[in-house]
Design a protein around this motif. Structure first.
Motif, PDB file in Angstrom:
ATOM      1  N   ALA A  42       0.855  -1.203   0.000  1.00 13.24           N
ATOM      2  CA  ALA A  42       0.000   0.000   0.000  1.00 13.24           C
ATOM      3  C   ALA A  42       0.885   1.245   0.000  1.00 13.24           C
ATOM      4  O   ALA A  42       0.627   2.219  -0.728  1.00 13.24           O
ATOM      5  CB  ALA A  42      -0.913  -0.021   1.219  1.00 13.24           C
ATOM      6  N   GLY A  70      -4.022   1.718  -7.756  1.00 13.28           N
ATOM      7  CA  GLY A  70      -5.059   0.726  -8.067  1.00 13.28           C
ATOM      8  C   GLY A  70      -4.530  -0.360  -8.992  1.00 13.28           C
ATOM      9  O   GLY A  70      -3.393  -0.320  -9.463  1.00 13.28           O
ATOM     10  N   ILE A  71      -5.393  -1.344  -9.233  1.00 12.04           N
ATOM     11  CA  ILE A  71      -4.994  -2.486 -10.079  1.00 12.04           C
ATOM     12  C   ILE A  71      -6.078  -2.679 -11.132  1.00 12.04           C
ATOM     13  O   ILE A  71      -7.276  -2.727 -10.789  1.00 12.04           O
ATOM     14  CB  ILE A  71      -4.871  -3.778  -9.240  1.00 12.04           C
ATOM     15  CG1 ILE A  71      -3.900  -3.552  -8.072  1.00 12.04           C
ATOM     16  CG2 ILE A  71      -4.404  -4.946 -10.084  1.00 12.04           C
ATOM     17  CD1 ILE A  71      -3.987  -4.595  -6.990  1.00 12.04           C
ATOM     18  N   LEU A 105       6.251 -12.020  -5.365  1.00 15.88           N
ATOM     19  CA  LEU A 105       6.061 -13.203  -4.514  1.00 15.88           C
ATOM     20  C   LEU A 105       5.184 -12.910  -3.298  1.00 15.88           C
ATOM     21  O   LEU A 105       4.532 -13.794  -2.758  1.00 15.88           O
ATOM     22  CB  LEU A 105       7.422 -13.715  -4.007  1.00 15.88           C
ATOM     23  CG  LEU A 105       8.378 -14.272  -5.042  1.00 15.88           C
ATOM     24  CD1 LEU A 105       9.685 -14.673  -4.378  1.00 15.88           C
ATOM     25  CD2 LEU A 105       7.758 -15.466  -5.728  1.00 15.88           C
TER      26      LEU A 105
HETATM   27  P1  ADP Z   1       5.709  -7.222  -5.395  1.00 16.49           P
HETATM   28  O1  ADP Z   1       5.050  -6.084  -4.697  1.00 16.49           O
HETATM   29  O2  ADP Z   1       6.980  -7.642  -4.749  1.00 16.49           O
HETATM   30  O3  ADP Z   1       5.835  -7.016  -6.878  1.00 16.49           O
HETATM   31  P2  ADP Z   1       3.403  -8.659  -4.595  1.00 16.49           P
HETATM   32  O4  ADP Z   1       3.034 -10.086  -4.801  1.00 16.49           O
HETATM   33  O5  ADP Z   1       3.358  -8.128  -3.227  1.00 16.49           O
HETATM   34  O6  ADP Z   1       4.798  -8.507  -5.269  1.00 16.49           O
HETATM   35  O7  ADP Z   1       2.442  -7.814  -5.508  1.00 16.49           O
HETATM   36  C1  ADP Z   1       2.212  -8.236  -6.830  1.00 16.49           C
HETATM   37  C2  ADP Z   1       1.747  -7.089  -7.669  1.00 16.49           C
HETATM   38  O8  ADP Z   1       0.440  -6.688  -7.243  1.00 16.49           O
HETATM   39  C3  ADP Z   1       2.565  -5.823  -7.532  1.00 16.49           C
HETATM   40  O9  ADP Z   1       3.708  -5.889  -8.365  1.00 16.49           O
HETATM   41  C4  ADP Z   1       1.570  -4.782  -7.990  1.00 16.49           C
HETATM   42  O10 ADP Z   1       1.447  -4.750  -9.417  1.00 16.49           O
HETATM   43  C5  ADP Z   1       0.252  -5.304  -7.450  1.00 16.49           C
HETATM   44  N1  ADP Z   1      -0.115  -4.704  -6.155  1.00 16.49           N
HETATM   45  C6  ADP Z   1      -0.015  -5.268  -4.941  1.00 16.49           C
HETATM   46  N2  ADP Z   1      -0.491  -4.445  -3.989  1.00 16.49           N
HETATM   47  C7  ADP Z   1      -0.896  -3.336  -4.614  1.00 16.49           C
HETATM   48  C8  ADP Z   1      -1.489  -2.100  -4.191  1.00 16.49           C
HETATM   49  N3  ADP Z   1      -1.757  -1.871  -2.900  1.00 16.49           N
HETATM   50  N4  ADP Z   1      -1.775  -1.183  -5.127  1.00 16.49           N
HETATM   51  C9  ADP Z   1      -1.518  -1.421  -6.426  1.00 16.49           C
HETATM   52  N5  ADP Z   1      -0.970  -2.564  -6.899  1.00 16.49           N
HETATM   53  C10 ADP Z   1      -0.655  -3.500  -6.008  1.00 16.49           C
END
Ligand code: ADP
Length: 541
Positions: A391, A426-427, A455
């Motif tokens: 976050a 956001g995603i 991961l």
């Molecule tokens: P990392 O952060 O090490 O790349 P994560 O598995 O924690 O791996 O997250 C995977 C992906 O999910 C991130 O690369 C990002 O694209 C997306 N993501 C995760 N949390 C968030 C968030 N809070 N806001 C936006 N995208 C996120």
């Protein structure tokens, strides 16, 4: 009296002319009144032609010939003709009338057997269809009674290596040659029980014998049937030997693949442990160096070295976690811990990173959240740290908020619903479905401006599932994300805070030293990803 009987009846004189007919006879032959028949030559009127349209001469008429010889006759293979020119299959009986020892005529009664014929025809057709189905079935089917073979289809004969069903049925019908001695008593006991209406397995596996004496494994399904008017047992057989062999081969292949995967995971875990030990030393040395006299340039290089070391450490820790999860070596603690304090402490670890971006951090607890829970506090902290760290990483401005309340959809106490909300990038919908897969970096990979291994979320989801929960995300590009997860804990009496604090501190560096950044090495029992900017003054709530 004869006129009133429901059975069609007429009488003939010696020449074959009708002397009497009852109402049922007139009706059956399509006449309005019996009087229309009297005086008529009945063979010429109702018996003149065969069903195939060929002529039926009077002198060949079986009624006529029988009564001339003074005999009774019963015929069921001829037809009688109606007044409208149609005919019907009939069964008739003719009996001579004898007066003063002389045949003076005869009485004929008959029945329209159309319905019976149709029913018989239908039965014959369905019998033929059943026979064809059984014959063409790829399943072996055989019928037995009193340990004797009454019928077998071709598939069953072939299954046992016989060239035809005749070859099989030629075995004097006993079932003995078909089953090895040890199976005979079992099967025959089943049959006896089935006939007696007692319990007997409807489906079972058994060994059978081929013609050449070799054994095969069958799966039999039995049921009682009516076979040619008698109760018998129908058995459907499948040769499951080849399925069993395939199943065994698959199991073996799966075991080998799992062993290889476990070996790979173990190797990865060992290597990662080695790397982590060396990294700890290297980062420790940078801490020591930071306490010496350094000029600005050296301090900058040191910081870069330290940052890279931290990131490598986080990656190594993730790899170790993942290999532990894959090797199913994930043991969860079952220890009492104060929930609110744990959540607040975890959030506080993020504070300096959040404040560097002017992000506000908030924490909200539902009133129904128990104070003390029993479970794996370190794993919970790890999940929260990961979500908070993401976050923080993916939010430029706004707020981050943790909410905790009881999961009202679960009847079990101690099931909690957590959410970590941010106002970040956001995603996109298309990436959301894969976001929890290993090495999936979602939109971050596309944008290329955020570091990460992809991961963290995969590990979090598996940890949460190990805690009897699930994890999901609600997000919109440019409008932030909320990660939800549930986890099951046991509820405990409140713990002695001093004792709990002592226990926690046993897992942390006893005396925090001046560090460039966070302590990268994890404590022995804690797998949590360490916050990127960890303030060494561990604050208590
Ligand atoms: P990392 O952060 O090490 O790349 P994560 O598995 O924690 O791996 O997250 C995977 C992906 O999910 C991130 O690369 C990002 O694209 C997306 N993501 C995760 N949390 C968030 C968030 N809070 N806001 C936006 N995208 C996120």
């Amino acid at each position: 009296m004869l006129d009133g009987t429901a059975l069609p009846l007429y009488a003939l004189d010696r020449d074959g002319n009708c002397t009497f007919a009852n109402a049922a006879c007139a009706h059956a032959l399509g006449y309005a009144h019996p009087g229309e028949l009297v005086g008529k030559h009945m063979h010429a009127l109702i018996h003149h032609t065969h069903a195939d349209g060929s002529e039926y001469p009077h002198e060949q008429c079986r009624i006529f010939r029988a009564f001339r010889r003074g005999r009774d006759i019963q015929v069921d293979s001829e037809v009688l003709w109606r007044a409208d020119g149609s005919f019907f299959p009939a069964e008739y009986w003719a009996r001579p009338i004898v007066r003063n020892a002389e045949v003076v005529g005869c009485v004929v009664t008959f029945l329209d057997v159309t319905t019976q014929r149709r029913a018989a025809e239908r039965w014959r057709q369905s019998e033929a269809q059943n026979k064809e189905l059984i014959e063409n079935s790829s399943q072996g089917i055989f019928i037995v009674k009193d340990w004797r073979l009454l019928f077998a289809n071709t598939a069953f004969a072939k299954m046992l290596g016989h060239s035809s069903t005749d070859d099989l049925l030629g075995l004097q019908f006993s079932l003995d040659p078909l089953f090895p001695p040890k199976e005979r008593s079992r099967l025959s006991a089943y049959h006896t029980a089935r006939f007696a209406g007692a319990a007997a397995p409807a489906r079972y596996e058994c060994r059978a014998l081929r013609k050449d004496g070799s054994e095969l494994l069958l799966e039999n399904t039995e049921r009682l049937v009516n076979w040619q008017g008698k109760t018998a047992i129908q058995i459907s057989s499948i040769d499951i030997g080849k399925y069993k062999r395939t199943e065994q081969e698959l199991t073996r292949a799966k075991d080998v693949a799992e062993m290889a995967s476990r070996a790979k995971s173990n190797f990865l875990a060992s290597i990662s442990h080695e790397i982590r030990t060396l990294m700890t030393t290297m980062i420790g040395v940078t801490d020591l160096l930071a306490e010496t006299e350094l000029n600005e340039q050296q301090l900058r290089w040191m910081r870069s070295f330290n940052t890279a070391g931290e990131q490598l450490m986080a990656l190594v820790n993730d790899v170790i976690d993942l290999s532990k999860i894959e090797a199913a070596k994930l043991d969860l603690d079952h220890v009492a811990f104060p929930l609110r304090r744990l959540v607040r402490e975890t959030m506080e670890m993020m504070r300096s990173a959040a404040e560097a971006r002017a992000l506000s951090l908030h924490c909200v607890f539902g009133p129904d959240v128990d104070e003390t829970l029993i479970g794996d506090a370190n794993r919970l902290r790890q999940v929260l740290t990961n979500l908070l760290s993401n976050a923080t990483k993916f939010t430029e401005r706004g707020r981050i908020e943790i909410r905790v309340r009881r999961d009202r959809r679960s009847p079990r106490p101690g099931k909690l619903l957590f959410s970590v909300m941010d106002t970040g990038i956001g995603i996109s919908k298309s990436k959301q479905k894969d976001i929890f897969a290993i090495y999936n970096r979602g939109d971050a990979a596309v944008e290329g401006k955020y570091s990460g291994s992809g991961l963290g979320l995969a590990i979090c989801r598996q940890l949460v599932e190990a805690m009897d929960g699930r994890m999901w995300v609600v997000s919109e590009t440019g409008r932030g994300s909320t990660f939800f997860f549930t986890a099951q804990f046991d509820v405990a009496e409140p713990v002695d805070n001093d004792e709990a604090t002592k226990r926690r501190h046993r897992t942390r560096p006893a005396k925090p030293r001046r560090r460039l950044r966070s302590p990268s090495a994890r404590c022995a029992c804690c797998w949590s990803r360490i916050a990127p900017r960890y303030d060494s003054s561990w604050r208590r709530f």
